[in-house]
Design a protein around this motif. Structure first.
Motif, short mmCIF file in Angstrom:
data_model
loop_
_atom_site.label_atom_id
_atom_site.label_comp_id
_atom_site.label_asym_id
_atom_site.label_seq_id
_atom_site.Cartn_x
_atom_site.Cartn_y
_atom_site.Cartn_z
N THR A 55 -98.27 -80.31 43.40
CA THR A 55 -97.96 -80.43 41.96
C THR A 55 -97.72 -81.90 41.61
N ARG A 56 -97.12 -82.62 42.52
CA ARG A 56 -96.82 -84.03 42.24
C ARG A 56 -98.07 -84.91 42.36
N VAL A 57 -98.94 -84.58 43.31
CA VAL A 57 -100.10 -85.45 43.56
C VAL A 57 -101.30 -85.06 42.69
N PHE A 58 -101.59 -83.74 42.56
CA PHE A 58 -102.79 -83.33 41.80
C PHE A 58 -102.47 -82.47 40.59
N ALA A 59 -101.19 -82.25 40.28
CA ALA A 59 -100.79 -81.31 39.22
C ALA A 59 -101.40 -79.94 39.47
N ASP A 60 -101.47 -79.56 40.76
CA ASP A 60 -102.08 -78.28 41.16
C ASP A 60 -101.01 -77.42 41.85
N HIS A 61 -100.75 -76.24 41.27
CA HIS A 61 -99.71 -75.35 41.82
C HIS A 61 -100.32 -74.43 42.88
N PHE A 62 -99.76 -74.47 44.09
CA PHE A 62 -100.28 -73.65 45.18
C PHE A 62 -99.46 -72.38 45.37
N ASN A 63 -98.50 -72.13 44.50
CA ASN A 63 -97.64 -70.96 44.73
C ASN A 63 -97.45 -70.13 43.47
N ARG A 64 -98.49 -70.06 42.67
CA ARG A 64 -98.34 -69.25 41.44
C ARG A 64 -98.57 -67.77 41.74
N ARG A 65 -97.75 -66.93 41.07
CA ARG A 65 -97.93 -65.48 41.19
C ARG A 65 -98.74 -65.06 39.96
N THR A 66 -100.01 -65.38 40.00
CA THR A 66 -100.85 -65.28 38.80
C THR A 66 -101.01 -63.83 38.33
N ALA A 67 -101.20 -62.89 39.25
CA ALA A 67 -101.39 -61.49 38.83
C ALA A 67 -100.15 -60.98 38.10
N ASP A 68 -98.95 -61.36 38.59
CA ASP A 68 -97.71 -60.94 37.93
C ASP A 68 -97.62 -61.53 36.53
N CYS A 69 -98.05 -62.78 36.43
CA CYS A 69 -97.98 -63.46 35.12
C CYS A 69 -98.98 -62.83 34.14
N VAL A 70 -100.16 -62.44 34.66
CA VAL A 70 -101.16 -61.77 33.81
C VAL A 70 -100.56 -60.46 33.29
N ARG A 71 -99.94 -59.70 34.20
CA ARG A 71 -99.32 -58.42 33.83
C ARG A 71 -98.25 -58.64 32.77
N ALA A 72 -97.41 -59.64 32.98
CA ALA A 72 -96.30 -59.91 32.05
C ALA A 72 -96.81 -60.31 30.67
N SER A 73 -98.05 -60.82 30.61
CA SER A 73 -98.61 -61.24 29.32
C SER A 73 -99.08 -60.04 28.49
N GLY A 74 -99.09 -58.86 29.10
CA GLY A 74 -99.49 -57.66 28.36
C GLY A 74 -100.92 -57.25 28.61
N LEU A 75 -101.67 -58.03 29.40
CA LEU A 75 -103.02 -57.59 29.78
C LEU A 75 -102.88 -56.45 30.80
N LYS A 76 -103.86 -55.53 30.78
CA LYS A 76 -103.81 -54.42 31.75
C LYS A 76 -104.55 -54.86 33.01
N VAL A 77 -103.83 -54.94 34.12
CA VAL A 77 -104.47 -55.35 35.37
C VAL A 77 -105.09 -54.11 36.01
N LEU A 78 -106.41 -54.09 36.15
CA LEU A 78 -107.12 -52.92 36.69
C LEU A 78 -107.27 -53.02 38.20
N LYS A 79 -107.40 -54.28 38.69
CA LYS A 79 -107.63 -54.43 40.13
C LYS A 79 -107.24 -55.85 40.56
N VAL A 80 -106.57 -55.94 41.71
CA VAL A 80 -106.32 -57.26 42.31
C VAL A 80 -106.94 -57.22 43.70
N ASP A 81 -108.01 -57.94 43.86
CA ASP A 81 -108.74 -57.98 45.13
C ASP A 81 -108.26 -59.21 45.89
N GLN A 82 -107.49 -58.98 46.96
CA GLN A 82 -106.94 -60.12 47.72
C GLN A 82 -107.97 -60.59 48.74
N ARG A 83 -108.17 -61.90 48.78
CA ARG A 83 -109.16 -62.44 49.72
C ARG A 83 -108.55 -63.58 50.53
#
Ligand SMILES: C[S@@+](CC[C@H](N)C(=O)[O-])C[C@H]1O[C@@H](n2cnc3c(N)ncnc32)[C@H](O)[C@@H]1O
Length: 181
Positions: free
Chosen positions: A141-169
Motif C-alpha cells: 500500500t505504501r509503495v504501489f498503493a496496492d492492497h494485498f489483503n482486501r476482503r473484496t467478496a465481503d465488500c461486494v456483498r455489503a454493497s447490496g449486490l447479490k453474490v452468486l458465486k465466488v470461485d477461489q483460485r
C-alpha cells in the motif's frame, strides 16, 4: 506481467468475460491497457473506462470490439446515467481503488436491475496466508498503493449486490466473483 498472462491470467480473463451476456451493453471499469478487449463476448458494446489517461492511450492502440468507447473516469464517480448498462466487470482493479464500497455502489447504480457484474480480483487469502498478506499489504500500500489483503467478496456483498458465486483460485489469492444487481 507477460509471463503471468501466458501462465494463467489470459485464461482467467476469458473465464471472467465468459460470464457476461452476448449482444449486450457492457461497462468495464479500470480497463488499463485493454488486455481484456480480445475476450469481450460476441456483440458486446458499451464503455471501457479507466482512470489513467496514459493507460487509455495505450488501450486506444489495441483492437477492440465495434461500438466500445473508451472513457476516462473514476470508478468511484461514474459519469453514466442510472441503469445504462446491462452488465459490468473489472479485472485486478479493486486492490487499488481507494474506496471499493463507493465504486460498488456506483456499479449497482449504473447496471440495470437483474444485470450481471463480474470481478476477477486478488484478495486476502484464507488460512495461514491471510496474516502473511496483511504484512505484505503494509508494504504494497505504501509503495504501489496496492492492497494485498482486501476482503473484496465481503465488500461486494455489503454493497447490496447479490453474490452468486465466488470461485477461489490459486490458494484463494484470486477470486472470480459473479454477482447480479
Ligand atoms: C492492475 S491494473 C489492471 C488493469 C486491467 N483491468 C487489467 O486487468 O489488465 C489496475 C487498473 O485500475 C485502474 N484504477 C485504479 N484506480 C481506479 C479508479 N479509482 N477508477 C478507475 N480505474 C482505476 C488503474 O489505473 C489501472 O489501470
Amino acid at each position: 506481467m507477460r509471463p503471468l498472462e501466458r501462465w494463467f491470467l489470459a485464461r482467467w480473463r476469458a473465464d471472467t468475460l465468459g460470464h457476461l451476456p452476448v449482444d449486450s451493453r457492457i461497462l468495464e471499469v479500470g480497463a488499463g491497457t485493454g488486455l481484456n478487449f480480445r475476450f469481450y463476448p460476441h456483440g458486446a458494446h458499451g464503455v471501457a473506462s479507466e482512470l489513467s489517461c496514459e493507460m487509455l492511450k495505450i488501450a486506444s492502440d489495441k483492437a477492440k470490439p465495434d461500438g466500445l468507447e473508451l472513457v476516462q473516469s473514476d470508478a468511484e464517480l461514474l459519469p453514466f446515467k442510472d441503469a445504462s448498462f446491462e452488465a459490468a466487470f473489472a479485472t485486478l482493479v479493486f486492490c487499488s481503488v481507494p474506496s471499493p464500497a463507493t465504486a460498488f455502489a456506483e456499479l449497482r447504480r449504473v447496471v440495470t436491475p437483474g444485470g450481471t457484474i463480474v470481478f476477477l480480483e486478488h484478495v486476502r487469502p484464507p488460512g495461514i496466508l491471510g496474516p502473511v498478506f496483511d504484512l505484505l499489504s503494509f508494504f504494497t500500500t505504501r509503495v504501489f498503493a496496492d492492497h494485498f489483503n482486501r476482503r473484496t467478496a465481503d465488500c461486494v456483498r455489503a454493497s447490496g449486490l447479490k453474490v452468486l458465486k465466488v470461485d477461489q483460485r490459486f490458494l484463494g489469492i484470486f477470486n472470480l466473483i459473479v454477482c447480479s444487481v
